[in-house]
Design a protein around this motif. Structure first.
Motif, PDB file in Angstrom:
ATOM      1  N   THR A  34       0.831  -1.213   0.000  1.00 39.32           N
ATOM      2  CA  THR A  34       0.000   0.000   0.000  1.00 39.32           C
ATOM      3  C   THR A  34       0.866   1.265   0.000  1.00 39.32           C
ATOM      4  OG1 THR A  34      -0.160   0.142   2.436  1.00 39.32           O
ATOM      5  CG2 THR A  34      -1.781  -1.237   1.300  1.00 39.32           C
ATOM      6  N   LYS A  35       2.124   1.145   0.462  1.00 41.56           N
ATOM      7  CA  LYS A  35       3.029   2.307   0.524  1.00 41.56           C
ATOM      8  C   LYS A  35       4.248   2.152  -0.384  1.00 41.56           C
ATOM      9  CE  LYS A  35       1.797   3.437   5.302  1.00 41.56           C
ATOM     10  NZ  LYS A  35       2.288   3.499   6.718  1.00 41.56           N
ATOM     11  N   ASN A  36       4.406   0.960  -0.968  1.00 45.39           N
ATOM     12  CA  ASN A  36       5.539   0.657  -1.851  1.00 45.39           C
ATOM     13  C   ASN A  36       6.885   0.905  -1.158  1.00 45.39           C
ATOM     14  OD1 ASN A  36       6.235  -0.440  -4.363  1.00 45.39           O
ATOM     15  ND2 ASN A  36       6.763   1.566  -5.187  1.00 45.39           N
ATOM     16  N   GLN A  37       7.002   0.323   0.031  1.00 44.20           N
ATOM     17  CA  GLN A  37       8.238   0.424   0.806  1.00 44.20           C
ATOM     18  C   GLN A  37       8.257  -0.724   1.809  1.00 44.20           C
ATOM     19  OE1 GLN A  37       7.562   4.275   2.772  1.00 44.20           O
ATOM     20  NE2 GLN A  37       7.051   3.184   4.659  1.00 44.20           N
ATOM     21  N   TYR A  38       9.393  -0.879   2.515  1.00 42.60           N
ATOM     22  CA  TYR A  38       9.410  -1.872   3.587  1.00 42.60           C
ATOM     23  C   TYR A  38       8.275  -1.584   4.571  1.00 42.60           C
ATOM     24  CZ  TYR A  38      14.017  -3.746   2.301  1.00 42.60           C
ATOM     25  OH  TYR A  38      15.061  -4.353   1.652  1.00 42.60           O
ATOM     26  N   HIS A  39       7.667  -2.657   5.074  1.00 44.28           N
ATOM     27  CA  HIS A  39       6.574  -2.495   6.030  1.00 44.28           C
ATOM     28  C   HIS A  39       7.089  -1.856   7.316  1.00 44.28           C
ATOM     29  CE1 HIS A  39       3.159  -3.461   8.638  1.00 44.28           C
ATOM     30  NE2 HIS A  39       2.466  -3.619   7.521  1.00 44.28           N
ATOM     31  N   GLN A  40       6.213  -1.139   7.987  1.00 47.65           N
ATOM     32  CA  GLN A  40       6.611  -0.418   9.195  1.00 47.65           C
ATOM     33  C   GLN A  40       7.179  -1.338  10.264  1.00 47.65           C
ATOM     34  OE1 GLN A  40       6.607   2.987   9.299  1.00 47.65           O
ATOM     35  NE2 GLN A  40       7.834   2.674  11.164  1.00 47.65           N
ATOM     36  N   TRP A  41       6.653  -2.579  10.362  1.00 52.45           N
ATOM     37  CA  TRP A  41       7.193  -3.485  11.394  1.00 52.45           C
ATOM     38  C   TRP A  41       8.658  -3.822  11.117  1.00 52.45           C
ATOM     39  CZ3 TRP A  41       9.500  -8.242  11.222  1.00 52.45           C
ATOM     40  CH2 TRP A  41       9.312  -9.031  10.081  1.00 52.45           C
ATOM     41  N   VAL A  42       9.023  -3.886   9.834  1.00 52.33           N
ATOM     42  CA  VAL A  42      10.407  -4.191   9.453  1.00 52.33           C
ATOM     43  C   VAL A  42      11.328  -3.049   9.891  1.00 52.33           C
ATOM     44  CG1 VAL A  42      11.929  -4.772   7.520  1.00 52.33           C
ATOM     45  CG2 VAL A  42       9.528  -5.498   7.478  1.00 52.33           C
ATOM     46  N   ILE A  43      10.834  -1.834   9.726  1.00 50.37           N
ATOM     47  CA  ILE A  43      11.587  -0.644  10.141  1.00 50.37           C
ATOM     48  C   ILE A  43      11.683  -0.587  11.666  1.00 50.37           C
ATOM     49  CG2 ILE A  43      11.605   1.885  10.091  1.00 50.37           C
ATOM     50  CD1 ILE A  43      10.015   1.579   7.370  1.00 50.37           C
ATOM     51  N   ASP A  44      10.540  -0.807  12.338  1.00 52.87           N
ATOM     52  CA  ASP A  44      10.503  -0.746  13.806  1.00 52.87           C
ATOM     53  C   ASP A  44      11.431  -1.774  14.449  1.00 52.87           C
ATOM     54  OD1 ASP A  44       8.639   1.249  13.535  1.00 52.87           O
ATOM     55  OD2 ASP A  44       6.908   0.019  14.109  1.00 52.87           O
ATOM     56  N   GLU A  45      11.525  -2.951  13.840  1.00 53.68           N
ATOM     57  CA  GLU A  45      12.359  -4.020  14.410  1.00 53.68           C
ATOM     58  C   GLU A  45      13.831  -3.881  14.009  1.00 53.68           C
ATOM     59  OE1 GLU A  45      11.547  -6.316  16.562  1.00 53.68           O
ATOM     60  OE2 GLU A  45       9.374  -6.039  16.614  1.00 53.68           O
ATOM     61  N   GLY A  46      14.135  -2.933  13.123  1.00 54.19           N
ATOM     62  CA  GLY A  46      15.520  -2.712  12.711  1.00 54.19           C
ATOM     63  C   GLY A  46      16.049  -3.737  11.733  1.00 54.19           C
TER      64      GLY A  46
ATOM     65  N   ASN B  33      -2.931  -6.583 -13.253  1.00 52.34           N
ATOM     66  CA  ASN B  33      -3.942  -6.278 -12.235  1.00 52.34           C
ATOM     67  C   ASN B  33      -3.230  -5.743 -10.996  1.00 52.34           C
ATOM     68  OD1 ASN B  33      -5.926  -6.234 -10.269  1.00 52.34           O
ATOM     69  ND2 ASN B  33      -6.819  -8.203 -10.831  1.00 52.34           N
ATOM     70  N   GLN B  34      -3.281  -4.409 -10.837  1.00 55.62           N
ATOM     71  CA  GLN B  34      -2.634  -3.784  -9.682  1.00 55.62           C
ATOM     72  C   GLN B  34      -3.623  -3.381  -8.589  1.00 55.62           C
ATOM     73  OE1 GLN B  34      -0.576  -2.926 -12.766  1.00 55.62           O
ATOM     74  NE2 GLN B  34       0.560  -4.586 -11.809  1.00 55.62           N
TER      75      GLN B  34
ATOM     76  N   VAL C  58       2.193  -8.270  -9.072  1.00 60.23           N
ATOM     77  CA  VAL C  58       1.595  -9.289  -9.926  1.00 60.23           C
ATOM     78  C   VAL C  58       0.581 -10.034  -9.077  1.00 60.23           C
ATOM     79  CG1 VAL C  58       2.004 -11.375 -11.277  1.00 60.23           C
ATOM     80  CG2 VAL C  58       3.712  -9.538 -11.274  1.00 60.23           C
ATOM     81  N   LYS C  59      -0.703  -9.808  -9.343  1.00 63.08           N
ATOM     82  CA  LYS C  59      -1.724 -10.472  -8.529  1.00 63.08           C
ATOM     83  C   LYS C  59      -1.774 -11.950  -8.896  1.00 63.08           C
ATOM     84  CE  LYS C  59      -5.366  -8.231  -7.031  1.00 63.08           C
ATOM     85  NZ  LYS C  59      -6.706  -7.601  -6.892  1.00 63.08           N
ATOM     86  N   ALA C  60      -1.835 -12.788  -7.886  1.00 62.47           N
ATOM     87  CA  ALA C  60      -1.755 -14.237  -8.115  1.00 62.47           C
ATOM     88  C   ALA C  60      -2.770 -14.985  -7.272  1.00 62.47           C
ATOM     89  CB  ALA C  60      -0.347 -14.731  -7.787  1.00 62.47           C
TER      90      ALA C  60
END
Length: 459
Positions: free
Chosen positions: A188-200, A264-265, A288-290
């Motif tokens: 939804t943001k086209n970046q690493y998810h916030q949990w990935v950032i929060d956990e370092g 399909n985006q 790529v929707k699957a």
């Protein structure tokens, strides 16, 4: 004069292959290896990483000595959801854990409770809850359960990027690996998810690098353009993207039947996730929707049941021709054949059918394929969108005439083709960095197609 080629390492769960591919995309050399699995510290089976490393170095050394070829570039594709954890010296710290390794239930509950619940995380990362197959949770597990080990990890590289690292000594992250059912990427943001950032965790992944990029690296005194490596499912889609502009869906059939729609985006819905839909990423960074069903496995199980019941050899069924008269007879025996499937089914209806209903083995097999196609039709419709003009079926079911006829009947307004690309994953991996090693235009005859026409459909 030496023939210019690209070397492609294509690492599957069972077979590990090295291909040399020339500028016309002919495979001019192939070497295959299989390794006996080893065990991790819990006694569970896992990839023999030492053998894999040795194989990459040994096979590359072998082809570098072949005077008839000039290696211009190297690239890699492997299965996904697998990390290699490296220390500050670039040495692996752990076994290459199997992505089917059971995930601790308590830790999984703790993770989702902390970050908003299963549905929220799944929707944002475009992936169902899959335990260790959500590879980001593998690294999260190490951080929580083995903090001392976690502190020693300088890089956590997905397997394609690790193989590239063996040649380049550069630690990178690639979107086709990061973006495929890992829980790492926020679609939804086209970046690493916030949990990935929060956990370092981000600092462990290396430099984020486009999947079609490469760098010049020296290896054993010679210089090559070396790609960053690709997730194999995304690589197999590349020949189709290179050859067709008209919107299509690729139905890749094997043990799993995975339908890939690169056109399909639309964000995944909670309902689609419950029905085993997810998003892959293709090498240009688009979703790529699957959708997927376990249909190849189901086919093998039910085929054994039919073969045993009718005392027939199982291999005889795979080359049966479509019998329209037999198929019409079945509509009087199996009443729901006349009705389109209206609900999602994890397994086909055939599993619960009484085989004594069918007079012959051929009749039973036609019904099995019809049940699988009904299941597949529902799964395909989950990801189809307006504008899709073609369905390409590759893999085992593309060679099954009964399956192909019934699928084309199910989609009368879409062109249905059986398609094949010799070593599609390897060819796609070469195409990803075509411009740095190949001066020729991309060939237009890489894909072989068989069209199931309107005449055939009406039989």
């Amino acid at each position: 004069m030496s023939k210019p080629v690209i070397a492609i390492f294509d690492v599957g769960k069972t077979n590990k292959k090295l291909f040399l591919i020339d500028e016309e995309y002919n495979i001019v050399f192939e070497r295959a290896a299989r390794f006996i699995e080893t065990e991790d510290e819990d006694g569970e089976p896992c990839e023999n990483l030492d053998s894999l490393i040795s194989s990459v170095h040994d096979s590359l050394a072998q082809v570098m000595q072949m005077n008839e070829f000039e290696i211009k570039a190297i690239n890699f594709s492997t299965y996904g959801a697998s990390f290699v954890y490296l220390d500050e010296n670039g040495e692996p710290l752990t076994p290459l854990y199997n992505y089917l390794k059971a995930y601790p239930e308590d830790l999984q509950k703790e993770f989702y409770a902390k970050y908003g619940g299963e549905e929220k995380v799944s929707l944002e990362t475009a992936s169902p809850v899959l335990g260790s197959l959500n590879s980001g949770l593998q690294l999260y597990r190490i951080k929580k359960e083995r903090p001392e080990l976690y502190s020693k990890i300088k890089y956590a590289l997905h397997l394609p990027q690790y193989l590239s690292y063996l040649i380049t000594n550069k630690a990178v992250a690639d979107i086709t690996s990061i973006g495929c059912h890992t829980h790492l990427w926020d679609f939804t943001k086209n970046q690493y998810h916030q949990w990935v950032i929060d956990e370092g965790l981000v600092e462990k992944f290396g430099e984020f690098t486009p999947g079609d990029s490469s760098s010049v690296s020296e290896y054993k005194g010679e210089k090559f353009n070396v790609g960053v490596g690709l997730h194999d499912s995304s690589a197999a889609l590349i020949p189709y993207l290179a050859n067709f502009n008209t919107p299509f869906v690729l139905l890749s059939t094997g043990t799993w039947c995975i339908a890939l729609n690169p056109f399909n985006q639309e964000p995944l819905t909670a309902e689609q996730l419950k029905k085993d839909c997810l998003c892959y990423m293709h090498f240009k960074g688009k979703a790529v929707k699957a959708s997927r069903i376990f249909a190849g496995n189901e086919h093998e199980q039910q085929l054994k049941r039919i073969a045993e019941h009718y005392d027939r050899a199982a291999y005889l069924f795979k080359h049966l021709k479509f019998n329209p008269g037999l198929f019409l007879k079945l509509s009087t025996k199996v009443l729901e054949n006349a009705n389109p499937q209206t609900e999602f089914m994890a397994v086909s209806a055939f599993a619960s059918r009484d085989l004594s209903l069918f007079k012959t083995a051929e009749e039973a097999y036609h019904q099995l394929i019809f049940d699988l196609v009904k299941q597949q039709t529902y799964s395909l419709k989950l990801i189809l969108n307006e504008g899709v003009k073609r369905i390409f079926v590759d893999g085992g079911f593309g060679k099954n005439a009964i399956y192909m006829h019934l699928l084309s009947i199910a989609f009368p307004h879409i062109e249905v083709y059986a398609s094949s690309v010799s070593q599609a994953t390897a060819i796609g991996t070469a195409l990803a960095i075509n411009d740095v090693w190949n001066t020729n235009p991309v060939p237009t005859d890489i894909i072989q197609l068989k069209y199931y026409s309107a005449i055939q459909r009406t039989l």
